[in-house]
Design a protein around this motif. Structure first.
Motif, PDB file in Angstrom:
ATOM      1  N   ARG A 204       0.762  -1.346  -0.052  1.00 54.40           N
ATOM      2  CA  ARG A 204      -0.006  -0.079   0.108  1.00 54.40           C
ATOM      3  C   ARG A 204       0.784   1.270  -0.016  1.00 54.40           C
ATOM      4  O   ARG A 204       0.709   2.216  -0.836  1.00 54.40           O
ATOM      5  N   GLN A 205       1.673   1.280   0.939  1.00 56.95           N
ATOM      6  CA  GLN A 205       2.537   2.303   1.011  1.00 56.95           C
ATOM      7  C   GLN A 205       3.683   2.665  -0.068  1.00 56.95           C
ATOM      8  O   GLN A 205       3.856   3.854  -0.664  1.00 56.95           O
ATOM      9  N   LEU A 206       4.068   1.796  -0.612  1.00 60.14           N
ATOM     10  CA  LEU A 206       5.042   1.691  -1.790  1.00 60.14           C
ATOM     11  C   LEU A 206       4.223   2.110  -2.762  1.00 60.14           C
ATOM     12  O   LEU A 206       4.824   3.094  -3.653  1.00 60.14           O
ATOM     13  N   THR A 207       3.055   1.519  -3.298  1.00 56.91           N
ATOM     14  CA  THR A 207       2.266   2.139  -4.450  1.00 56.91           C
ATOM     15  C   THR A 207       1.997   3.371  -4.364  1.00 56.91           C
ATOM     16  O   THR A 207       2.147   4.071  -5.376  1.00 56.91           O
ATOM     17  N   SER A 208       1.255   3.857  -3.171  1.00 53.14           N
ATOM     18  CA  SER A 208       1.077   5.259  -2.872  1.00 53.14           C
ATOM     19  C   SER A 208       2.352   6.256  -2.973  1.00 53.14           C
ATOM     20  O   SER A 208       2.076   7.122  -3.747  1.00 53.14           O
ATOM     21  N   ALA A 209       3.297   5.983  -2.460  1.00 57.40           N
ATOM     22  CA  ALA A 209       4.514   6.821  -2.634  1.00 57.40           C
ATOM     23  C   ALA A 209       5.244   6.906  -3.880  1.00 57.40           C
ATOM     24  O   ALA A 209       5.280   8.146  -4.494  1.00 57.40           O
ATOM     25  N   ILE A 210       4.907   5.859  -4.921  1.00 60.59           N
ATOM     26  CA  ILE A 210       5.526   5.812  -6.118  1.00 60.59           C
ATOM     27  C   ILE A 210       4.442   6.882  -7.108  1.00 60.59           C
ATOM     28  O   ILE A 210       5.094   7.559  -8.103  1.00 60.59           O
ATOM     29  N   VAL A 211       3.022   6.537  -6.920  1.00 58.77           N
ATOM     30  CA  VAL A 211       2.083   7.387  -7.571  1.00 58.77           C
ATOM     31  C   VAL A 211       2.380   9.015  -7.175  1.00 58.77           C
ATOM     32  O   VAL A 211       2.366   9.687  -8.122  1.00 58.77           O
ATOM     33  N   TYR A 212       2.354   9.286  -5.814  1.00 56.81           N
ATOM     34  CA  TYR A 212       2.731  10.738  -5.387  1.00 56.81           C
ATOM     35  C   TYR A 212       4.003  11.035  -6.207  1.00 56.81           C
ATOM     36  O   TYR A 212       3.793  12.305  -6.590  1.00 56.81           O
ATOM     37  N   GLY A 213       4.897  10.571  -6.083  1.00 56.76           N
ATOM     38  CA  GLY A 213       6.401  10.912  -6.516  1.00 56.76           C
ATOM     39  C   GLY A 213       6.517  11.308  -8.022  1.00 56.76           C
ATOM     40  O   GLY A 213       7.143  12.033  -8.391  1.00 56.76           O
ATOM     41  N   LEU A 214       5.952  10.469  -8.773  1.00 56.22           N
ATOM     42  CA  LEU A 214       6.038  10.083 -10.098  1.00 56.22           C
ATOM     43  C   LEU A 214       5.007  11.024 -10.994  1.00 56.22           C
ATOM     44  O   LEU A 214       5.228  11.201 -12.011  1.00 56.22           O
ATOM     45  N   ILE A 215       3.959  11.064 -10.301  1.00 55.44           N
ATOM     46  CA  ILE A 215       2.833  11.519 -11.039  1.00 55.44           C
ATOM     47  C   ILE A 215       2.192  12.848 -10.405  1.00 55.44           C
ATOM     48  O   ILE A 215       2.513  13.914 -10.912  1.00 55.44           O
ATOM     49  N   LEU A 216       1.678  12.837  -9.369  1.00 56.11           N
ATOM     50  CA  LEU A 216       1.107  13.965  -8.673  1.00 56.11           C
ATOM     51  C   LEU A 216       1.898  15.191  -8.205  1.00 56.11           C
ATOM     52  O   LEU A 216       1.785  16.065  -8.341  1.00 56.11           O
ATOM     53  N   VAL A 217       3.090  14.784  -7.308  1.00 54.78           N
ATOM     54  CA  VAL A 217       3.977  15.849  -7.197  1.00 54.78           C
ATOM     55  C   VAL A 217       4.493  16.709  -8.437  1.00 54.78           C
ATOM     56  O   VAL A 217       4.291  17.786  -8.424  1.00 54.78           O
ATOM     57  N   PRO A 218       4.884  15.884  -9.484  1.00 53.19           N
ATOM     58  CA  PRO A 218       5.364  16.913 -10.521  1.00 53.19           C
ATOM     59  C   PRO A 218       4.078  17.610 -11.263  1.00 53.19           C
ATOM     60  O   PRO A 218       4.353  18.696 -11.953  1.00 53.19           O
ATOM     61  N   ILE A 219       3.117  16.990 -11.467  1.00 47.27           N
ATOM     62  CA  ILE A 219       1.942  17.755 -11.957  1.00 47.27           C
ATOM     63  C   ILE A 219       1.568  18.986 -11.333  1.00 47.27           C
ATOM     64  O   ILE A 219       1.093  20.055 -11.773  1.00 47.27           O
ATOM     65  N   VAL A 220       1.385  18.943  -9.946  1.00 46.63           N
ATOM     66  CA  VAL A 220       1.006  20.332  -8.881  1.00 46.63           C
ATOM     67  C   VAL A 220       2.148  21.126  -8.888  1.00 46.63           C
ATOM     68  O   VAL A 220       2.095  22.249  -8.357  1.00 46.63           O
ATOM     69  N   GLY A 221       3.200  20.765  -9.358  1.00 47.04           N
ATOM     70  CA  GLY A 221       4.678  21.631  -9.331  1.00 47.04           C
ATOM     71  C   GLY A 221       5.320  21.564  -7.943  1.00 47.04           C
ATOM     72  O   GLY A 221       5.819  22.752  -7.706  1.00 47.04           O
ATOM     73  N   GLY A 222       5.408  20.527  -7.359  1.00 51.47           N
ATOM     74  CA  GLY A 222       5.983  20.283  -6.228  1.00 51.47           C
ATOM     75  C   GLY A 222       7.459  19.806  -6.033  1.00 51.47           C
ATOM     76  O   GLY A 222       7.643  19.452  -4.937  1.00 51.47           O
ATOM     77  N   ILE A 223       7.915  19.645  -7.146  1.00 47.87           N
ATOM     78  CA  ILE A 223       9.592  19.249  -7.126  1.00 47.87           C
ATOM     79  C   ILE A 223      10.447  20.322  -6.426  1.00 47.87           C
ATOM     80  O   ILE A 223      11.344  19.815  -5.598  1.00 47.87           O
ATOM     81  N   GLY A 224      10.162  21.651  -6.863  1.00 46.31           N
ATOM     82  CA  GLY A 224      11.209  22.466  -6.088  1.00 46.31           C
ATOM     83  C   GLY A 224      10.782  22.487  -4.722  1.00 46.31           C
ATOM     84  O   GLY A 224      11.831  22.608  -3.882  1.00 46.31           O
ATOM     85  N   ILE A 225       9.762  22.430  -4.063  1.00 48.33           N
ATOM     86  CA  ILE A 225       9.569  22.232  -2.711  1.00 48.33           C
ATOM     87  C   ILE A 225       9.929  21.174  -2.096  1.00 48.33           C
ATOM     88  O   ILE A 225      10.561  21.074  -0.943  1.00 48.33           O
ATOM     89  N   SER A 226       9.935  19.990  -2.682  1.00 48.62           N
ATOM     90  CA  SER A 226      10.296  18.679  -2.431  1.00 48.62           C
ATOM     91  C   SER A 226      12.025  18.612  -2.189  1.00 48.62           C
ATOM     92  O   SER A 226      12.421  18.100  -1.220  1.00 48.62           O
ATOM     93  N   LEU A 227      12.688  19.472  -3.228  1.00 53.88           N
ATOM     94  CA  LEU A 227      13.958  19.518  -2.992  1.00 53.88           C
ATOM     95  C   LEU A 227      14.285  20.216  -1.592  1.00 53.88           C
ATOM     96  O   LEU A 227      15.541  20.172  -0.997  1.00 53.88           O
ATOM     97  N   GLU A 228      13.783  21.361  -1.334  1.00 57.81           N
ATOM     98  CA  GLU A 228      13.971  22.371  -0.409  1.00 57.81           C
ATOM     99  C   GLU A 228      13.492  21.369   1.089  1.00 57.81           C
ATOM    100  O   GLU A 228      14.317  21.572   1.927  1.00 57.81           O
ATOM    101  N   VAL A 229      12.524  20.590   1.047  1.00 56.40           N
ATOM    102  CA  VAL A 229      12.433  19.726   2.226  1.00 56.40           C
ATOM    103  C   VAL A 229      13.618  18.868   2.533  1.00 56.40           C
ATOM    104  O   VAL A 229      13.852  18.648   3.788  1.00 56.40           O
ATOM    105  N   LEU A 230      14.126  18.436   1.416  1.00 53.85           N
ATOM    106  CA  LEU A 230      15.266  17.415   1.643  1.00 53.85           C
ATOM    107  C   LEU A 230      16.407  18.239   2.618  1.00 53.85           C
ATOM    108  O   LEU A 230      17.213  17.719   3.132  1.00 53.85           O
ATOM    109  N   LYS A 231      16.454  19.470   2.298  1.00 52.27           N
ATOM    110  CA  LYS A 231      17.440  20.613   3.117  1.00 52.27           C
ATOM    111  C   LYS A 231      16.954  21.063   4.562  1.00 52.27           C
ATOM    112  O   LYS A 231      17.865  21.621   5.156  1.00 52.27           O
TER     113      LYS A 231
END
Length: 314
Positions: A204-231
């Motif tokens: 469940r969690q692996l499927t959800s994370a993959i769909v969020y990471g590869l589809i939903l986050v890029p669609i909403v323009g969240g890659i920039g914030i994701s990189l900021e969160v890592l730091k």
């Protein structure tokens, strides 16, 4: 372990799930209030980013849990079964579909209306379970489920917070259908003894994370914030919060496995009460009987309702 003990363990798992998800909710509120997520324009995107990191970390925690129990070989066998596909579908319904509907509804009609409508998911799940899994529920359990749902609706109701928005209500009902069907589809997948509740959670969690990471986050323009969160320190807060979420899901899926989806959902919905209690105890100045009488009354209604839902059938 006899049937009676197995049932009680399922109810206990359901209660632990609710308590831990209430904790997770409060901690996610703290994460959402951090500086990195403070810009108003970033609030919507941040919700998807935090959901992605939360489920990704949860997948990692679950994997480590299974590794510690030396059950990885069993996991890989479970992944090859048809039942694993049903669990993956359940993950899509509960994570990306249900949660996306929830997040969109919050933006369109506000958190109160969204909380009210989304709290109907156990009723939808119970109906689906009745028709798809042939799960029989007695009249007292149905009444208890109705009381619990009404109690949660009253807890979330704040008059005058939002205007009517058809698109927002449709998104909220998408959330209800997603969350309600997740539990039922997952229960169907766990009918195969190879797919235990712990393996189901990993899928469940692996499927959800993959769909969020590869589809939903890029669609909403969240890659920039994701990189900021890592730091940012928020990264470690989300990791810690995901740990409580993982414990909650482990207990929730165990409850589904042992007492069925309808009772598991009926008990799990009490997370709303626990989140309010923890918020009052640790984030605000505590309870004020004159102001919080509604919270106390609704909490009692939910507790009574859940008692009849969780009561072992004769």
């Amino acid at each position: 372990m006899n049937k009676n003990e197995n049932y009680k363990l399922g109810v206990f798992s359901g209660m632990c799930s609710a308590i831990m998800w209430g904790t997770d909710t409060v901690l996610m509120g703290i994460v959402g209030a951090m500086t990195i997520f403070s810009p108003v324009e970033a609030a919507f995107v941040a919700a998807f980013v935090t959901a992605f990191f939360h489920d990704a970390f949860s997948a990692i925690w679950t994997f480590l849990f299974l590794a510690a129990k030396r059950q990885l070989s069993g996991l890989f066998k479970a992944l090859k079964t048809k039942s694993a596909l049903y669990v993956a579908i359940a993950a899509l319904m509960g994570g990306p579909i249900g949660m996306t509907g929830y997040l969109l509804a919050i933006n369109l009609i506000g958190p109160s209306y969204t909380a009210i409508i989304s709290s109907l998911y156990p009723a939808v799940g119970a109906i689906l379970s009745y028709f798809l899994l042939k799960e029989r529920i007695n009249k007292k359990a149905w009444i208890g489920l109705l009381c619990a749902v009404i109690g949660v609706i009253l807890l979330g109701y704040e008059p005058g917070e939002s205007s009517i928005n058809i698109a927002g209500f449709l998104c909220a009902f998408l959330c209800v259908f997603g969350w309600g069907s997740e539990c039922v589809i997952c229960a169907y997948g766990m009918k195969d003894e190879i797919v235990t509740s712990e393996y189901a959670l990993q899928i469940r969690q692996l499927t959800s994370a993959i769909v969020y990471g590869l589809i939903l986050v890029p669609i909403v323009g969240g890659i920039g914030i994701s990189l900021e969160v890592l730091k940012d320190n928020a990264f470690w807060w989300i990791a810690a919060t995901a740990f409580t979420g993982t414990v909650s899901y482990l207990c929730y899926y165990n409850a589904i496995y042992k007492i069925g989806p309808t009772r598991a959902m009926g008990i799990n919905i009490t997370y709303v009460v626990w989140s309010i209690i923890f918020d009052k105890l640790f984030l605000t100045k505590g309870f004020d009987l004159t102001k919080d009488i509604k919270v106390i009354a609704c909490a009692l209604l939910v507790i009574v309702g859940v008692y009849f839902v969780a009561k072992e059938p004769k």
